[in-house]
Design a protein around this motif. Structure first.
Motif, PDB file in Angstrom:
ATOM      1  N   HIS A  20       0.975  -1.101   0.063  1.00 22.16           N
ATOM      2  CA  HIS A  20      -0.062  -0.134  -0.117  1.00 22.16           C
ATOM      3  C   HIS A  20       0.988   1.249  -0.092  1.00 22.16           C
ATOM      4  N   ILE A  21       2.239   1.116   0.722  1.00 19.66           N
ATOM      5  CA  ILE A  21       2.721   2.462   0.700  1.00 19.66           C
ATOM      6  C   ILE A  21       3.420   2.755  -0.657  1.00 19.66           C
ATOM      7  N   VAL A  22       3.590   1.517  -1.282  1.00 19.53           N
ATOM      8  CA  VAL A  22       4.218   1.716  -2.852  1.00 19.53           C
ATOM      9  C   VAL A  22       3.104   2.083  -3.699  1.00 19.53           C
ATOM     10  N   ARG A  23       1.905   1.649  -3.531  1.00 20.36           N
ATOM     11  CA  ARG A  23       0.852   2.070  -4.520  1.00 20.36           C
ATOM     12  C   ARG A  23       0.534   3.664  -4.103  1.00 20.36           C
ATOM     13  N   ARG A  24       0.769   4.277  -3.003  1.00 20.35           N
ATOM     14  CA  ARG A  24       0.349   5.404  -2.813  1.00 20.35           C
ATOM     15  C   ARG A  24       1.524   6.334  -3.271  1.00 20.35           C
ATOM     16  N   ILE A  25       2.700   5.717  -3.343  1.00 17.53           N
ATOM     17  CA  ILE A  25       3.887   6.789  -3.958  1.00 17.53           C
ATOM     18  C   ILE A  25       3.729   6.350  -5.718  1.00 17.53           C
ATOM     19  N   ILE A  26       3.733   5.265  -6.182  1.00 21.56           N
ATOM     20  CA  ILE A  26       3.998   5.200  -7.782  1.00 21.56           C
ATOM     21  C   ILE A  26       2.742   4.592  -8.413  1.00 21.56           C
ATOM     22  N   GLY A  27       1.684   4.410  -7.729  1.00 22.69           N
ATOM     23  CA  GLY A  27       0.569   3.901  -8.195  1.00 22.69           C
ATOM     24  C   GLY A  27       0.561   2.184  -8.102  1.00 22.69           C
ATOM     25  N   GLY A  28      -0.616   1.780  -9.110  1.00 19.28           N
ATOM     26  CA  GLY A  28      -0.774   0.155  -8.701  1.00 19.28           C
ATOM     27  C   GLY A  28      -0.247  -0.773  -9.867  1.00 19.28           C
ATOM     28  N   ASN A  29       0.339  -0.134 -10.723  1.00 16.44           N
ATOM     29  CA  ASN A  29       0.627  -0.960 -11.767  1.00 16.44           C
ATOM     30  C   ASN A  29       1.789  -2.275 -11.527  1.00 16.44           C
ATOM     31  N   GLU A  30       1.379  -3.266 -11.483  1.00 16.28           N
ATOM     32  CA  GLU A  30       1.919  -4.414 -10.928  1.00 16.28           C
ATOM     33  C   GLU A  30       3.280  -4.629 -11.489  1.00 16.28           C
ATOM     34  N   ARG A  31       3.961  -4.497 -12.713  1.00 19.88           N
ATOM     35  CA  ARG A  31       5.168  -4.245 -13.066  1.00 19.88           C
ATOM     36  C   ARG A  31       6.208  -3.685 -12.297  1.00 19.88           C
ATOM     37  N   TYR A  32       5.655  -2.415 -11.891  1.00 17.55           N
ATOM     38  CA  TYR A  32       6.461  -1.664 -10.882  1.00 17.55           C
ATOM     39  C   TYR A  32       6.193  -2.000  -9.375  1.00 17.55           C
ATOM     40  N   LEU A  33       4.831  -2.411  -9.196  1.00 16.48           N
ATOM     41  CA  LEU A  33       4.577  -2.448  -7.707  1.00 16.48           C
ATOM     42  C   LEU A  33       5.458  -3.928  -7.181  1.00 16.48           C
ATOM     43  N   ILE A  34       5.776  -4.870  -7.866  1.00 14.94           N
ATOM     44  CA  ILE A  34       6.245  -6.199  -7.441  1.00 14.94           C
ATOM     45  C   ILE A  34       7.687  -5.721  -7.130  1.00 14.94           C
ATOM     46  N   PRO A  35       8.643  -5.397  -7.994  1.00 15.19           N
ATOM     47  CA  PRO A  35       9.884  -4.875  -7.544  1.00 15.19           C
ATOM     48  C   PRO A  35      10.058  -3.856  -6.475  1.00 15.19           C
ATOM     49  N   SER A  36       9.245  -3.021  -6.507  1.00 15.77           N
ATOM     50  CA  SER A  36       9.062  -1.901  -5.546  1.00 15.77           C
ATOM     51  C   SER A  36       8.932  -2.228  -4.261  1.00 15.77           C
ATOM     52  N   SER A  37       7.862  -3.221  -4.012  1.00 13.19           N
ATOM     53  CA  SER A  37       7.448  -3.651  -2.797  1.00 13.19           C
ATOM     54  C   SER A  37       8.625  -4.504  -2.022  1.00 13.19           C
ATOM     55  N   CYS A  38       9.431  -5.319  -3.208  1.00  9.18           N
ATOM     56  CA  CYS A  38      10.552  -6.098  -2.625  1.00  9.18           C
ATOM     57  C   CYS A  38      11.548  -5.149  -1.810  1.00  9.18           C
ATOM     58  N   ILE A  39      11.872  -4.031  -2.708  1.00 13.54           N
ATOM     59  CA  ILE A  39      12.866  -2.979  -2.370  1.00 13.54           C
ATOM     60  C   ILE A  39      12.267  -2.522  -1.110  1.00 13.54           C
ATOM     61  N   VAL A  40      11.115  -1.782  -0.930  1.00 14.99           N
ATOM     62  CA  VAL A  40      10.732  -1.194   0.190  1.00 14.99           C
ATOM     63  C   VAL A  40      10.330  -1.962   1.135  1.00 14.99           C
TER      64      VAL A  40
END
Lengths: 254, 368
Positions: B302-322
């Motif tokens: 949810h933190i990631v979606r709040r910052i860069i939106g919900g697109n899964e292609r970016y959500l998956i790696p971003s969630s890993c990092i965050v």
């Protein structure tokens, strides 16, 4: 024949919803399915799209049984605009339209996919809202986005489930004219609709469904007061507007 | 002819403009990931220097590059700190990426190991190992409250019970065509069943057993800081990441609803079954090794979606990092804030993550 349905029955559990549906649709034809609520209109669309599996009978696209061409194969042939779509998580308009390229790609969109998305967004006048969230849009804009997504699939057949039901008068006409225009390029359109006058005005062929059976099939002439009374239980009269005949509801038949 | 050409040029320009705007938008999402990786590296290097023995950043980096200043530093870095830092990174990344996947699979923002009953059944499994199998009742020390005398049995037992919960939910999906809502409710029901079992066992436990099982539920990355465990977890998390990243477009489509997804050629039932199987297995594995670390799986996506939106292609790696940053930062604070006492990291993840999430609700993108 572009689309051919033969001897199709569909049942939810034991309740038979569609009975012995037979239908042929030519390339570039605009077919509208009308009928009262719960007559099986949406179910028929979902069967054509292989979302629901019929109990018996066959559905063929370009002579091929849809059960034999795989899910991607069906998705490359048939685009579908559902009546309602609620997204679980936010995404942008551009990303939504881009999803239409999923049946053509594997895991990542290509440059030509992006280009095509841009072209259809321009055609549907969606560029200005390209990076907005779907959830922020009005009903009319959202419907256009869904149609753009289906068109980006570059299907041969476009299925629309009551595309105008949540739109105001201007958007209704806009959407219908845009869909109609696509048939000039050979796109076959199968649509369900409650608005009989819009159906009358835009459709080449009309199917009247009653209790899961095809009650009448033909050109605009099938929408006559006798058939409408039998299918909808409403007395109507026909008037004449500048764009052709208009159906005027008079009273319910008790 | 001239006007037609002009019109075409104008249209081309419009396309270029739109594509340019979209590319910029995507570049920002990629930038977020790159920035995250940099922060993670800096944080990891900093974290390696912290602990009872003084090690400078230069010494730590040199040791990693194969030039240790001394044998002691070499051993401290490679045997104690690197495994611990890696465990935090891998567990954080794994919990966050599987959390993101579970939320999509369940079509629910509350999807997490907790709502699926995985955490509760793992806790029950740990209690079962301590009390019935006699796996963990020994001495206490000042720096580490309880030492389990057979941690592997606890991990295996926790893992097996998590699998039972996952298995039941998957059977429902496979043979009863369970909807996402049914999956979620089954998870909640099973979670509550295992909590009841866990509580019953606590009631009949001795003081030392009670301390052991309560302590187990405080997640702690130090527990899995041996190389074999780190390697097993890393492989599992890498597999999960690779799978979910490869399937990210399908997940993106599935987020638009099952009917839309089917009409776009995505086999939703299969995707859900495979995703659920993999995410539950990986989560169960992590929880069995490090205990219950709440919040990361639920809130990081949810933190990631709040910052860069919900697109899964970016959500998956971003969630890993965050997820990795959040857990590593929490662990670093946990072992330094009231040193020499090391706090369980599960407490810190919520203390750091909740204010961040609330800040983003106020300041971030507006979705719901």
């Amino acid at each position: 024949m572009k689309l051919e349905i033969a001897g199709m029955d569909f049942a939810y559990d034991r309740k038979l919803v569609l009975k012995n549906v037979n239908l042929k649709v030519k390339e570039g034809e605009f077919l509208t399915i009308i009928g009262p609520n719960a007559s099986g209109k949406t179910t028929l669309l979902k069967c054509i799209n292989n979302i629901l599996k019929p109990k018996k009978g066959t559905i063929k696209v370009d002579g091929n049984d849809i059960n034999h061409i795989g899910m991607d194969g069906v998705a490359r042939k048939i685009g579908y605009v559902p009546q309602m779509s609620n997204r679980a998580f936010p995404t942008t308009v551009f990303d939504t339209v881009l999803m239409g390229r999923r049946p053509h790609g594997n895991w990542k969109p290509s440059d030509s996919d992006y280009r095509l998305v841009s072209e259809y967004m321009e055609k549907l006048d969606l560029q200005d809202i390209a990076l907005r969230e779907i959830g922020e849009l009005s009903g009319g804009q959202r419907q256009k986005v869904m149609i753009a997504r289906a068109l980006v699939q570059e299907p041969d057949i476009l299925l629309l489930d009551e595309p105008t039901s949540s739109l105001d008068l201007k958007h209704q006409l806009e959407v219908m004219e845009m869909v109609d225009k696509q048939t000039e390029n050979g796109l076959t359109v199968v649509m369900t609709m409650h608005d009989l006058n819009l159906a009358l005005r835009f459709s080449e062929k009309i199917i009247m469904l009653r209790q899961g059976k095809i009650f009448a099939y033909g050109g605009a002439e099938v929408l006559d007061p006798v058939n409408i009374e039998k299918v909808f239980g409403v007395k109507v009269s026909m008037a004449h507007g500048s764009c052709g005949p208009v159906i005027v509801p008079e009273s319910c038949v008790i | 002819m001239g006007t037609a050409l002009k019109e075409k040029q104008e249209k081309d320009l419009q396309h270029e403009d739109l594509l340019h705007r979209y590319r910029n938008f995507s570049a920002r999402r990629v930038l977020f990931i790159i920035l995250g990786v940099l922060i993670l590296f800096v944080l990891a290097a900093f974290s390696l220097t912290l602990g009872p023995a003084d090690v400078t950043i230069a010494e730590a980096v040199n040791t990693l590059l194969g030039m240790p200043p001394s044998g002691t530093v070499d051993r401290i870095i490679w045997n104690i700190r690197v495994p611990r830092v890696l465990t935090a990174i891998v567990a954080g990344a794994g919990l966050a990426v599987t959390g993101a996947a579970m939320q999509s699979i369940l079509r629910n923002p509350l999807g997490s190991p907790y709502t699926l009953g995985i955490s509760q059944s793992a806790a029950f499994g740990a209690a079962f190992a301590v009390i019935i199998l006699g796996a963990g009742t020994t001495q206490s020390t000042a720096s580490d409250a309880v030492i389990f005398n057979n941690p592997y049995i606890i991990s295996i037992s926790a893992f097996i019970f998590s699998l039972i919960t996952t298995g039941i939910i998957l059977l429902f999906v496979r043979y009863k065509n369970a909807s996402p809502a049914t999956m979620l409710l089954t998870g909640v029901a099973l979670g509550s069943l295992f909590t009841a079992g866990y509580t019953a066992m606590q009631y009949f436990a001795s003081d030392v057993q009670l301390a052991s099982i309560v302590f187990w539920t405080f997640g702690d990355v130090a527990r899995a800081s041996l190389w074999p465990e780190v390697v097993i977890m890393t492989l599992a998390v890498l597999l999960a990441f690779a799978y979910f990243f490869y399937k990210s477009w399908d997940y993106e489509v599935m987020d638009s609803g099952d009917e839309s997804a089917k009409s776009l050629g995505v086999d939703v039932n299969r995707l859900r079954l495979h995703g659920m199987l993999l995410s539950s297995l990986v989560t169960a594995l992590i929880i069995s090794f490090v205990g219950i670390i709440g919040f990361v799986g639920l809130v990081v996506p949810h933190i990631v979606r709040r910052i860069i939106g919900g697109n899964e292609r970016y959500l998956i790696p971003s969630s890993c990092i965050v997820g990795a940053i959040l857990l590593l930062a929490s662990d670093t604070v946990a072992r330094t804030i009231i040193s020499p006492i090391v706090l369980p990291v599960g407490i810190l993840t919520s203390f750091l993550g909740a204010p961040l999430f609330i800040f983003l609700v106020i300041k971030g993108r507006d979705f719901w």
